[in-house]
Design a protein around this motif. Structure first.
Motif, PDB file in Angstrom:
ATOM      1  N   ARG A   1       1.666   4.967   8.226  1.00 19.98           N
ATOM      2  CA  ARG A   1       2.850   4.427   8.617  1.00 19.98           C
ATOM      3  C   ARG A   1       2.442   3.282   9.713  1.00 19.98           C
ATOM      4  N   ASP A   2       1.837   4.062  10.685  1.00 16.40           N
ATOM      5  CA  ASP A   2       1.490   3.015  11.944  1.00 16.40           C
ATOM      6  C   ASP A   2       0.574   1.892  11.651  1.00 16.40           C
ATOM      7  N   ALA A   3      -0.592   2.103  10.617  1.00 12.34           N
ATOM      8  CA  ALA A   3      -1.288   0.759  10.284  1.00 12.34           C
ATOM      9  C   ALA A   3      -0.517  -0.051   9.629  1.00 12.34           C
ATOM     10  N   LEU A   4       0.339   0.114   8.871  1.00  8.16           N
ATOM     11  CA  LEU A   4       1.353  -0.932   8.094  1.00  8.16           C
ATOM     12  C   LEU A   4       2.175  -1.558   9.086  1.00  8.16           C
ATOM     13  N   ALA A   5       2.646  -0.571  10.114  1.00  6.42           N
ATOM     14  CA  ALA A   5       3.772  -1.467  10.965  1.00  6.42           C
ATOM     15  C   ALA A   5       2.995  -2.228  11.833  1.00  6.42           C
TER      16      ALA A   5
ATOM     17  N   VAL B   1       5.138   9.304  -1.404  1.00  5.40           N
ATOM     18  CA  VAL B   1       5.261  10.379  -2.634  1.00  5.40           C
ATOM     19  C   VAL B   1       4.507  11.602  -1.919  1.00  5.40           C
ATOM     20  N   VAL B   2       5.169  12.716  -1.980  1.00  9.22           N
ATOM     21  CA  VAL B   2       4.705  14.033  -1.647  1.00  9.22           C
ATOM     22  C   VAL B   2       4.166  14.769  -2.635  1.00  9.22           C
ATOM     23  N   GLY B   3       2.894  14.947  -2.352  1.00  8.74           N
ATOM     24  CA  GLY B   3       2.007  15.943  -3.415  1.00  8.74           C
ATOM     25  C   GLY B   3       1.886  17.179  -2.853  1.00  8.74           C
ATOM     26  N   ASP B   4       0.818  17.922  -3.505  1.00  7.68           N
ATOM     27  CA  ASP B   4       0.300  19.307  -3.318  1.00  7.68           C
ATOM     28  C   ASP B   4      -1.074  19.558  -3.014  1.00  7.68           C
ATOM     29  N   TRP B   5      -1.874  18.695  -2.842  1.00  5.65           N
ATOM     30  CA  TRP B   5      -3.127  18.528  -2.654  1.00  5.65           C
ATOM     31  C   TRP B   5      -4.004  18.543  -3.962  1.00  5.65           C
ATOM     32  N   THR B   6      -3.555  18.784  -5.017  1.00  5.48           N
ATOM     33  CA  THR B   6      -4.253  19.218  -6.244  1.00  5.48           C
ATOM     34  C   THR B   6      -4.461  17.774  -7.035  1.00  5.48           C
ATOM     35  N   SER B   7      -5.853  17.742  -8.019  1.00  2.66           N
ATOM     36  CA  SER B   7      -5.983  16.926  -8.892  1.00  2.66           C
ATOM     37  C   SER B   7      -4.792  16.531 -10.019  1.00  2.66           C
ATOM     38  N   ASP B   8      -4.312  17.733 -10.185  1.00  2.00           N
ATOM     39  CA  ASP B   8      -3.240  17.775 -11.179  1.00  2.00           C
ATOM     40  C   ASP B   8      -2.226  17.002 -10.855  1.00  2.00           C
ATOM     41  N   TYR B   9      -1.547  17.091  -9.578  1.00  3.66           N
ATOM     42  CA  TYR B   9      -0.388  16.361  -9.106  1.00  3.66           C
ATOM     43  C   TYR B   9      -1.000  14.825  -9.172  1.00  3.66           C
ATOM     44  N   GLY B  10      -2.190  14.413  -8.735  1.00  4.44           N
ATOM     45  CA  GLY B  10      -2.652  13.147  -8.467  1.00  4.44           C
ATOM     46  C   GLY B  10      -2.531  12.525  -9.938  1.00  4.44           C
ATOM     47  N   TYR B  11      -2.891  13.391 -10.958  1.00  2.00           N
ATOM     48  CA  TYR B  11      -3.074  12.896 -12.302  1.00  2.00           C
ATOM     49  C   TYR B  11      -1.496  12.514 -12.799  1.00  2.00           C
ATOM     50  N   GLU B  12      -0.399  13.346 -12.572  1.00  2.00           N
ATOM     51  CA  GLU B  12       1.044  13.317 -13.003  1.00  2.00           C
ATOM     52  C   GLU B  12       1.578  12.067 -12.319  1.00  2.00           C
ATOM     53  N   PHE B  13       1.007  11.801 -10.879  1.00  2.00           N
ATOM     54  CA  PHE B  13       1.328  10.428 -10.260  1.00  2.00           C
ATOM     55  C   PHE B  13       1.007   9.308 -10.822  1.00  2.00           C
TER      56      PHE B  13
ATOM     57  N   ILE C   1       0.823  -1.169  -0.052  1.00  4.93           N
ATOM     58  CA  ILE C   1       0.025   0.025   0.009  1.00  4.93           C
ATOM     59  C   ILE C   1       0.949   1.362   0.142  1.00  4.93           C
ATOM     60  N   LEU C   2       0.926   1.865  -1.054  1.00  5.28           N
ATOM     61  CA  LEU C   2       1.480   3.097  -1.298  1.00  5.28           C
ATOM     62  C   LEU C   2       0.770   4.324  -0.598  1.00  5.28           C
ATOM     63  N   HIS C   3       1.591   5.468  -0.363  1.00  7.39           N
ATOM     64  CA  HIS C   3       0.993   6.871   0.174  1.00  7.39           C
ATOM     65  C   HIS C   3       1.248   7.950  -0.549  1.00  7.39           C
TER      66      HIS C   3
ATOM     67  N   LEU D   1       2.885   6.052 -11.963  1.00  5.14           N
ATOM     68  CA  LEU D   1       3.143   5.001 -11.072  1.00  5.14           C
ATOM     69  C   LEU D   1       3.243   3.729 -11.463  1.00  5.14           C
ATOM     70  N   ASP D   2       4.353   2.964 -11.121  1.00  2.34           N
ATOM     71  CA  ASP D   2       4.659   1.242 -11.165  1.00  2.34           C
ATOM     72  C   ASP D   2       3.435   0.482 -10.440  1.00  2.34           C
ATOM     73  N   VAL D   3       2.562   0.254 -11.245  1.00  2.00           N
ATOM     74  CA  VAL D   3       1.426  -0.663 -10.783  1.00  2.00           C
ATOM     75  C   VAL D   3       1.713  -1.710 -10.168  1.00  2.00           C
ATOM     76  N   GLU D   4       3.067  -2.358 -10.676  1.00  2.00           N
ATOM     77  CA  GLU D   4       3.652  -3.740 -10.140  1.00  2.00           C
ATOM     78  C   GLU D   4       4.246  -3.411  -8.728  1.00  2.00           C
ATOM     79  N   SER D   5       4.043  -2.239  -8.268  1.00  2.00           N
ATOM     80  CA  SER D   5       4.843  -1.901  -6.917  1.00  2.00           C
ATOM     81  C   SER D   5       3.818  -1.785  -5.765  1.00  2.00           C
ATOM     82  N   ALA D   6       2.614  -1.707  -6.109  1.00  3.25           N
ATOM     83  CA  ALA D   6       1.635  -1.687  -5.325  1.00  3.25           C
ATOM     84  C   ALA D   6       0.190  -2.272  -5.644  1.00  3.25           C
TER      85      ALA D   6
END
Length: 337
Positions: free
Chosen positions: A207-211, A221-233, A187-189, A237-242
């Motif tokens: 982090r605590d839930a995973l631990a 991955v640190v974003g900026d709250w915007t939909s545009d940033y989510g779109y770029e991510f 689970i990525l964040h 995003l490597d869908v094999e990683s999560a």
């Protein structure tokens, strides 16, 4: 022609005249003062009813020597959380007979936190409520000394000022625990800006839930709250990683779903997405978004209760939080791999 005068709301002085008492007696009745004769109290209450008198902020101010006004300083007001909080506080204050004087500051504004505090104090307020979600804003606030009762909307306790908040860490934990319960182990964040207290608390809850579950914790991955940033991510995003992503707010989650869809990645078929906030439109995302709901009405009522307690002399620093709720929709499902 005779002059026709419009109806005017009766004042505390009109009630006093009608009941044949002083305006101070009316004030004492309104404030529940014990040293009033029963016959006098009944006469005043009858006059109030007959005149359809509504106790106004001005009348209460005359009776209590208060402005009946709360100053609200709002940092980053365009964001959903701060905007919803100030509207909820305004509604709660109105119901309690208080007015709100609000000043907004942001990165794009020449008006800074310290200037905003001065502007509110000069308006004559009884207390301050500061919705300062960023650490940098709070640092500036601490340099001010107003002598007024002050409440912070902040999920972490503060040694110097009253605080109220929705429990951000708990909200993140229930979001991630939901993903774990349906079978996700990677689970990525997608975090918000880490200068924001809420972003830090949500990252901590993830982090605590995973631990607690003994799962690996990747660097968020640190974003900026915007939909545009989510779109770029979502585009990178490597869908094999999560098999799932916990996004720190619904707007980034929306952009993330869009970015993945443009690549032909299915949500929740290929990857599950959880957001945070429960925006009014979150139920209409494609797919409808599983997210964490913040009860801003309850937060506004709690904040006002603490502010009034502080105005009335409560000296012990208080910290109270509202529990969030998980809203499960169609963007989460058991992993296929």
């Amino acid at each position: 022609m005779s002059e026709v005068k419009g109806w005017q709301r009766p004042s505390i002085y009109d009630v006093a005249k009608h009941a044949q008492v002083s305006h101070m007696t009316v004030s004492r009745v309104l404030n529940g003062h014990p040293n009033i004769r029963d016959s006098t109290r009944e006469r005043v209450l009858k006059a109030i009813e007959e005149m359809n008198y509504t106790r106004s902020s001005i009348a209460r101010a005359l009776a209590t020597k208060r402005a009946m006004r709360i100053g609200v300083l709002v940092d980053s007001p365009i964001q959903f959380g701060p905007n919803s909080t100030v509207r909820a506080l305004e509604s709660a204050a109105r119901d309690a007979g208080y007015a709100i004087a609000a000043v907004s500051v942001s990165d794009d504004d020449d008006l800074q936190i310290d200037d905003g505090v001065v502007e509110l104090v000069t308006q004559g307020v009884d207390a301050l409520c500061v919705i300062a979600p960023r650490a940098s804003s709070l640092d500036l606030l601490r340099k001010q000394s107003t002598g007024l009762p002050t409440l912070l909307i902040k999920s972490e306790p503060d040694a110097e000022m009253h605080t109220a908040a929705v429990d951000q860490r708990a909200g993140a934990m229930i979001a991630v625990q939901h993903l774990i319960e349906v079978g996700h182990r990677r689970i990525l964040h997608l975090a918000g800006p880490l200068d924001w207290f809420d972003a830090r608390a949500r990252a901590e809850g993830w982090r605590d839930a995973l631990a607690d579950a003994g799962l690996d914790i990747a660097t968020p991955v640190v974003g900026d709250w915007t939909s545009d940033y989510g779109y770029e991510f979502g585009q990178t995003l490597d869908v094999e990683s999560a098999t799932a992503v916990f996004a720190a707010n619904d707007q980034m989650a929306l952009g993330l779903v869009h970015g993945l869809a443009d690549r032909g990645v299915s949500v929740p078929g290929d990857i599950s997405i959880v957001g945070f906030d429960d925006l009014p439109d979150a139920r209409h995302f494609l797919p409808p978004l599983t997210t964490v709901r913040q009860d801003f009405a309850a937060l506004g009522a709690l904040a006002l209760q603490l502010i009034i307690s502080a105005i009335e002399g409560e000296s012990i620093v208080q910290h109270d939080m509202i529990e969030p709720a998980l809203i499960v929709r169609s963007s989460t499902a058991p992993p296929r791999r």
